[in-house]
Design a protein around this motif. Structure first.
Motif, mmCIF file in Angstrom:
data_model
loop_
_atom_site.group_PDB
_atom_site.id
_atom_site.type_symbol
_atom_site.label_atom_id
_atom_site.label_comp_id
_atom_site.label_asym_id
_atom_site.label_seq_id
_atom_site.Cartn_x
_atom_site.Cartn_y
_atom_site.Cartn_z
ATOM 1 N N ASP A 48 0.807 -1.218 0.000
ATOM 2 C CA ASP A 48 0.000 0.000 0.000
ATOM 3 C C ASP A 48 0.843 1.272 0.000
ATOM 4 O OD1 ASP A 48 0.854 -0.464 2.580
ATOM 5 O OD2 ASP A 48 -1.019 0.118 3.530
ATOM 6 N N GLY A 49 2.158 1.149 0.096
ATOM 7 C CA GLY A 49 3.037 2.318 -0.002
ATOM 8 C C GLY A 49 3.702 2.450 -1.359
ATOM 9 N N ILE A 50 3.276 1.625 -2.341
ATOM 10 C CA ILE A 50 3.912 1.608 -3.663
ATOM 11 C C ILE A 50 2.981 2.239 -4.694
ATOM 12 C CG2 ILE A 50 4.828 0.132 -5.494
ATOM 13 C CD1 ILE A 50 5.466 -1.917 -3.268
ATOM 14 N N THR A 51 3.548 3.098 -5.524
ATOM 15 C CA THR A 51 2.794 3.728 -6.605
ATOM 16 C C THR A 51 3.594 3.625 -7.906
ATOM 17 O OG1 THR A 51 1.829 5.327 -5.071
ATOM 18 C CG2 THR A 51 1.727 5.880 -7.414
ATOM 19 N N LEU A 52 2.907 3.273 -8.989
ATOM 20 C CA LEU A 52 3.486 3.291 -10.330
ATOM 21 C C LEU A 52 2.754 4.352 -11.122
ATOM 22 C CD1 LEU A 52 3.625 -0.529 -11.127
ATOM 23 C CD2 LEU A 52 5.397 0.884 -10.103
ATOM 24 N N ALA A 53 3.493 5.113 -11.903
ATOM 25 C CA ALA A 53 2.876 6.146 -12.735
ATOM 26 C C ALA A 53 3.649 6.249 -14.034
ATOM 27 C CB ALA A 53 2.877 7.492 -12.005
ATOM 28 N N THR A 54 2.962 6.658 -15.101
ATOM 29 C CA THR A 54 3.643 6.859 -16.378
ATOM 30 C C THR A 54 3.628 8.335 -16.734
ATOM 31 O OG1 THR A 54 1.627 6.473 -17.664
ATOM 32 C CG2 THR A 54 3.032 4.566 -17.229
ATOM 33 N N LYS A 55 4.654 8.724 -17.453
ATOM 34 C CA LYS A 55 4.751 10.099 -17.921
ATOM 35 C C LYS A 55 5.027 10.054 -19.414
ATOM 36 C CE LYS A 55 7.086 14.440 -17.010
ATOM 37 N NZ LYS A 55 8.106 15.111 -16.192
ATOM 38 N N ARG A 56 4.176 10.721 -20.162
ATOM 39 C CA ARG A 56 4.276 10.773 -21.623
ATOM 40 C C ARG A 56 4.322 9.384 -22.247
ATOM 41 N NH1 ARG A 56 8.914 14.546 -20.907
ATOM 42 N NH2 ARG A 56 7.912 16.401 -20.114
ATOM 43 N N ARG A 57 3.805 8.412 -21.524
ATOM 44 C CA ARG A 57 3.739 7.019 -21.983
ATOM 45 C C ARG A 57 5.095 6.455 -22.390
ATOM 46 N NH1 ARG A 57 -2.038 5.649 -24.414
ATOM 47 N NH2 ARG A 57 -3.209 7.099 -23.160
ATOM 48 N N ARG A 58 6.155 7.037 -21.905
ATOM 49 C CA ARG A 58 7.502 6.551 -22.194
ATOM 50 C C ARG A 58 8.334 6.358 -20.944
ATOM 51 N NH1 ARG A 58 6.430 3.891 -24.983
ATOM 52 N NH2 ARG A 58 4.743 4.652 -26.138
ATOM 53 N N VAL A 59 7.911 6.951 -19.823
ATOM 54 C CA VAL A 59 8.678 6.860 -18.585
ATOM 55 C C VAL A 59 7.791 6.262 -17.497
ATOM 56 C CG1 VAL A 59 9.944 8.149 -16.823
ATOM 57 C CG2 VAL A 59 10.096 8.857 -19.211
ATOM 58 N N LEU A 60 8.305 5.220 -16.854
ATOM 59 C CA LEU A 60 7.599 4.594 -15.744
ATOM 60 C C LEU A 60 8.250 5.049 -14.444
ATOM 61 C CD1 LEU A 60 5.498 2.464 -14.754
ATOM 62 C CD2 LEU A 60 7.375 0.806 -14.824
ATOM 63 N N ASP A 62 4.413 -0.959 -24.138
ATOM 64 C CA ASP A 62 3.011 -0.573 -23.990
ATOM 65 C C ASP A 62 2.742 -0.259 -22.516
ATOM 66 O OD1 ASP A 62 0.314 -0.157 -24.102
ATOM 67 O OD2 ASP A 62 -0.181 -2.150 -24.903
ATOM 68 N N LEU A 63 3.011 0.978 -22.115
ATOM 69 C CA LEU A 63 2.871 1.366 -20.722
ATOM 70 C C LEU A 63 1.418 1.520 -20.281
ATOM 71 C CD1 LEU A 63 5.877 3.802 -20.268
ATOM 72 C CD2 LEU A 63 5.646 1.471 -19.469
ATOM 73 N N SER A 64 0.476 1.358 -21.198
ATOM 74 C CA SER A 64 -0.934 1.382 -20.793
ATOM 75 C C SER A 64 -1.381 0.021 -20.276
ATOM 76 C CB SER A 64 -1.813 1.817 -21.963
ATOM 77 O OG SER A 64 -1.792 0.831 -22.982
ATOM 78 N N GLN A 65 -0.538 -1.006 -20.424
ATOM 79 C CA GLN A 65 -0.889 -2.368 -20.006
ATOM 80 C C GLN A 65 0.057 -2.914 -18.926
ATOM 81 O OE1 GLN A 65 -3.632 -3.973 -21.205
ATOM 82 N NE2 GLN A 65 -4.058 -2.058 -22.257
ATOM 83 N N VAL A 66 0.610 -2.032 -18.106
ATOM 84 C CA VAL A 66 1.550 -2.436 -17.063
ATOM 85 C C VAL A 66 0.835 -3.284 -16.010
ATOM 86 C CG1 VAL A 66 3.018 -1.577 -15.190
ATOM 87 C CG2 VAL A 66 3.013 -0.420 -17.403
ATOM 88 N N LYS A 67 1.501 -4.351 -15.572
ATOM 89 C CA LYS A 67 0.982 -5.189 -14.497
ATOM 90 C C LYS A 67 2.057 -5.291 -13.428
ATOM 91 C CE LYS A 67 -2.156 -7.772 -17.278
ATOM 92 N NZ LYS A 67 -2.301 -8.754 -18.264
#
Length: 150
Positions: A74-86, A111-116
């Motif tokens: 619950d302390g982990i966050t993933l985010a994308t920026k410009r669909r090129r940087v995770l 494909d950063l829209s399908q990150v698991k």
């Protein structure tokens, strides 16, 4: 088991060319002007010890293995920026606290829209699917000649 939250910023990406460059772990940016200076000082004062990140390139996906000892899902966050940087960010507030933050830049084939992601014990496993390059997909099939061989 719950998975870390994933946020995405919208952006248009050109799929005209697929530079098949491996992902790059970007250096930590102490001069990041997107955050207020007071936040940078607070977060940098409690770095996560023994945390590591590895990036593996496979044929159909990228795999990131992030060791986060002492952190919880619950302390982990993933985010994308410009669909090129995770962005991989982990925070904890107990036992003196801790902060882990890394940015990984990908080529257009990711494909950063399908990150698991899944988190077990202290290992965060992130899977980023790869798109098939149009150059590979459109190559004509090669056929072996039929008939007698010499």
């Amino acid at each position: 088991m719950p998975t870390p939250s994933i946020a995405s910023s919208s952006s248009t990406a050109s799929a005209a060319s697929f530079p098949l460059e491996p992902p790059v772990i970007l250096p930590e940016d102490d001069e990041d002007t997107s955050r207020p200076s007071c936040s940078r000082a607070f977060l940098n004062s409690t770095p996560a010890r023994d945390s590591t990140i590895e990036v593996h390139t496979l044929q159909h996906e990228y795999q990131l293995h992030v060791r986060l000892p002492g952190f919880t899902w619950d302390g982990i966050t993933l985010a994308t920026k410009r669909r090129r940087v995770l962005h991989v960010v982990a925070d904890r507030w107990d036992n003196g606290g801790g902060h882990f933050e890394r940015r990984v830049a990908f080529g257009v084939d990711a494909d950063l829209s399908q990150v698991k992601a899944e988190f077990h014990s202290d290992l965060l496993r992130i899977t980023v699917p790869r798109r098939l390059s149009p150059v590979v997909a459109l190559q004509p099939a090669r056929y072996a000649p039929i008939g007698r061989s010499s």
